[in-house]
Design a protein around this motif. Structure first.
Motif, short mmCIF file in Angstrom:
data_model
loop_
_atom_site.label_atom_id
_atom_site.label_comp_id
_atom_site.label_asym_id
_atom_site.label_seq_id
_atom_site.Cartn_x
_atom_site.Cartn_y
_atom_site.Cartn_z
N CYS A 147 0.83 -1.22 0.00
CA CYS A 147 0.00 0.00 0.00
C CYS A 147 0.86 1.26 0.00
CB CYS A 147 -0.95 0.01 1.20
SG CYS A 147 -2.25 -1.23 1.09
N HIS A 148 1.90 1.27 0.80
CA HIS A 148 2.79 2.42 0.86
C HIS A 148 3.49 2.64 -0.48
CE1 HIS A 148 5.63 5.39 2.11
NE2 HIS A 148 6.61 4.61 1.68
N GLU A 163 1.19 4.16 -2.97
CA GLU A 163 1.01 5.58 -2.63
C GLU A 163 2.22 6.41 -3.01
OE1 GLU A 163 2.34 8.80 -0.33
OE2 GLU A 163 2.89 6.80 0.39
N ARG A 198 2.21 9.40 -5.90
CA ARG A 198 2.61 10.77 -5.59
C ARG A 198 3.72 11.23 -6.53
NH1 ARG A 198 6.22 11.46 -1.43
NH2 ARG A 198 5.38 9.57 -0.51
#
Length: 173
Positions: free
Chosen positions: A147-148, A151, A155
């Motif tokens: 998940c990180h 993300e 970004r």
């Protein structure tokens, strides 16, 4: 002949699948999106900081994500000691300094780190936990890392979109 970042055929994001298929598919989609933002550009274009006052470059983002892949999947999750290509204690942001960088070699490093990350998690449970390297000593599971990473790529792909548009007007995708 001038080296250019390779063209890439991005695999569409997954729309149906189990949790592992979705996480791995979305991560690969974002990995490929970063490369798509670089495709066809020369080494000098990849080193161009085009969104003033930011010093971010496309090559800096590729170098940064190579090290992020190594940090989360190998150093933290596997517990390996990683010899980073750019990071040093004296210059922890060296990944973003592309003044003397070799773009072709840096792309090879990126691809190598992605493959090593895939190997690190092959067959491992998303519920498997580890303790973060460093002073915080937080506990995470592999699911959190996926998940990180999605993300973080999302970004930085937004940054890459703006940088690329300023370099040659290419947008979208």
């Amino acid at each position: 002949m001038t080296w250019r970042a390779p063209e890439i055929n991005r695999t569409p994001e997954p729309c149906v699948g189990d949790e592992r298929t979705m996480l791995a598919g979305w991560l690969d989609y974002h990995r490929q999106t970063l490369l798509l933002k670089c495709a066809g550009l020369t080494a000098e274009q990849l080193k161009t900081a085009s969104v003033e006052p930011s010093g971010l470059t496309l090559l800096g983002l590729v170098r940064h994500m190579a090290e992020v892949e190594a940090w989360w999947f190998r150093e933290n999750f596997l517990g390996e000691r990683v010899d980073y290509a750019y990071f040093t204690e004296e210059d922890p942001d060296a990944d973003f300094d592309v003044s003397t960088a070799n773009a072709e070699a840096d792309f090879a490093t990126y691809h190598q780190q992605v493959e090593l990350a895939r190997t690190a998690v092959a067959g491992r449970s998303l519920d498997e936990t580890f303790t973060e390297v460093g002073p915080k000593q937080r506990t995470f599971n592999l699911r959190w890392v996926y998940c990180h990473m999605i993300e973080e790529y999302a970004r930085h792909n937004g940054h890459a979109d703006l940088i690329r548009e300023r370099i040659d007007g290419v947008t979208g995708e």
